[in-house]
Design an enzyme around this catalytic site. Structure first.
Site: not given
Ligand SMILES: Cc1ncc(COP(=O)(O)O)c(C=O)c1O
Length: 408
Positions: A121, A198, A201, A224, A366
């Site tokens: 992401h 990270d 997900q 999430k 993203c």
């Molecule tokens: C794999 C991953 N990393 C990071 C993020 C960023 O999360 P946040 O916008 O809650 O900080 C997301 C959000 O969709 C994501 O799917």
């Protein structure tokens, strides 16, 4: 076993209509819906114990502090961290990654390498690019293959004693790929590199065990996992958190302040400057309790059933292509289906099916490098949660067929 009808009754938003049709919410990878217990807990905090934390001797301040710290402890147990001071409250995954990337500026020099994966992401790419620009370190990318999986032999070839940190998602938001993180962490540690996972997900679908993984950092977002927006967690091993410099300066993160010198507070407060999202942090604990009461084994098994059913049904549509790994087991892919219709822009399909009450994500999610890899502008992404049903998948399939007819 999941009783989806009973569970759906916990989520007031799911019974509404959108554009005159029953809402089918398949954008769970972007954010989950909230059960009534979470909504009530947020209201109750403000009705009953709202006060600033860690600073007052008065009763409400004590109650709010105790509830906030109890939530930290709950989250420590949920992810199996060794100490509760290894659990930092953040505003979300993005905040957690930036905190670590910023701190690593003190450890890197030109020639060092920071390794990300082709499946990330943007929030797990851009902070590291900024770090590399600042320090002269090099950004190295672990490539992926046509089925959206990281190429293990390439990872083994690229990781070296120049690698200072490997940062990879547990599960890809765009394709649903479950990455072999335990093995990747082992390989990184063999060359002395730190690893950030990270988990944005992953945490909606499974309970991470940070001690078993032996990761150095693990980040995720509250919104999430049925919790409030603006909440998240950064887990860090005690030794790393002691080594990292503070991210922000301000109240709460200090031991002593004078104009000559400031000394910092102990963990976790060193990284929690200012008044945090107190209600959010407490309610994140409520959301985790809610999910644990359903049980992550039940959640994973049910969502996998939805994934298998959704994949089979969508592939009945001629000209529909799914991106990402095959659905061959619980460890391969999570309940995300990223797809396109031959010759039709995903945005056009998304707009039509929204008129039929169906919420999916359209675009690059993203994760522009993944779309560039497949040479597409984006995909439609249907992401299922434990409160979705097979009947809703049938509605999606009918809606996509209708969009295809209208657009071809
Ligand atoms: C794999 C991953 N990393 C990071 C993020 C960023 O999360 P946040 O916008 O809650 O900080 C997301 C959000 O969709 C994501 O799917």
């Amino acid at each position: 076993m999941i009783d989806s009808q009973k569970i759906r009754a916990d989520f007031p938003i799911l019974s509404q209509t959108v554009n005159g049709k029953p809402l089918v919410y398949f954008d769970n990878a972007a954010t989950s819906q909230k059960p009534q217990v979470v909504i009530d807990a947020e209201a109750n905090y403000y009705k009953e114990i709202n006060a600033n934390i860690h600073r007052g001797v008065h009763t409400l301040s004590q109650l709010a502090t105790d509830a906030y710290e109890a939530s930290r402890h709950k989250i420590q147990q949920h992810i199996n961290a060794k100490f509760s001071h290894e659990v930092l409250f953040t505003s979300g995954t993005t905040h957690g990654i930036n905190l670590v990337a910023n701190g690593f500026a003190s450890f890197l020099k030109p020639g060092d390498e920071v390794m990300v994966s082709a499946l990330e992401h943007h929030s797990n790419i851009v902070p590291w690019q900024m770090l590399c620009e600042k320090t002269g370190a090099k950004l190295v990318v672990i490539p992926m293959n046509e089925t959206g999986e990281l190429i293990r032999s390439e990872y083994e070839r690229l990781v070296s004693d120049k690698t200072k940190i490997v940062t990879v998602n547990h599960i890809s938001n765009a394709l649903g790929t479950i990455n072999p993180i335990k093995w990747m962490i082992e390989k990184a540690h063999e060359v002395g590199a730190a690893v950030l996972i990270d988990g944005a997900q992953a945490t909606p679908h499974l309970k991470p065990d940070v001690q078993d993984l032996e990761c150095d950092f693990y980040v995720f977002s509250g919104h999430k996992i049925c919790g409030p927006t603006g909440t998240g967690i950064l887990y860090g091993k005690e030794a790393w958190l002691n080594k990292l410099p503070p991210y922000q300066g301000g109240g709460e993160m200090i031991a002593t302040v004078s104009f000559e010198k400031t000394t910092y507070a102990e963990l976790p407060h060193k990284f929690e400057a200012g008044t945090p999202n107190i209600a959010g942090g407490i309610v994140l604990g409520t959301a985790i309790d809610y999910l644990n009461a359903i049980g992550f084994d039940n959640i994973a098994a049910y969502e996998h059933e939805l994934l298998e059913y959704g994949t089979k049904r969508l592939l009945e549509i001629e000209g529909l292509k799914i991106y990402g790994p095959e659905v061959s087991g619980l460890t391969q892919k999570t309940s995300v289906i990223s797809f396109n219709l031959d010759g039709i822009h995903p945005y056009d399909v998304g707009t039509i099916i929204d008129k039929l009450g169906i919420a999916v994500r359209t675009g690059h999610h993203c994760a522009q490098p993944i779309m560039d890899f497949f040479q597409i502008p984006g995909t439609l992404r249907a992401s299922f949660a434990f409160y979705n049903t097979k009947e809703e998948i049938d509605a999606l399939v009918e809606a996509v067929k209708r969009a295809q007819m209208m657009l071809s």
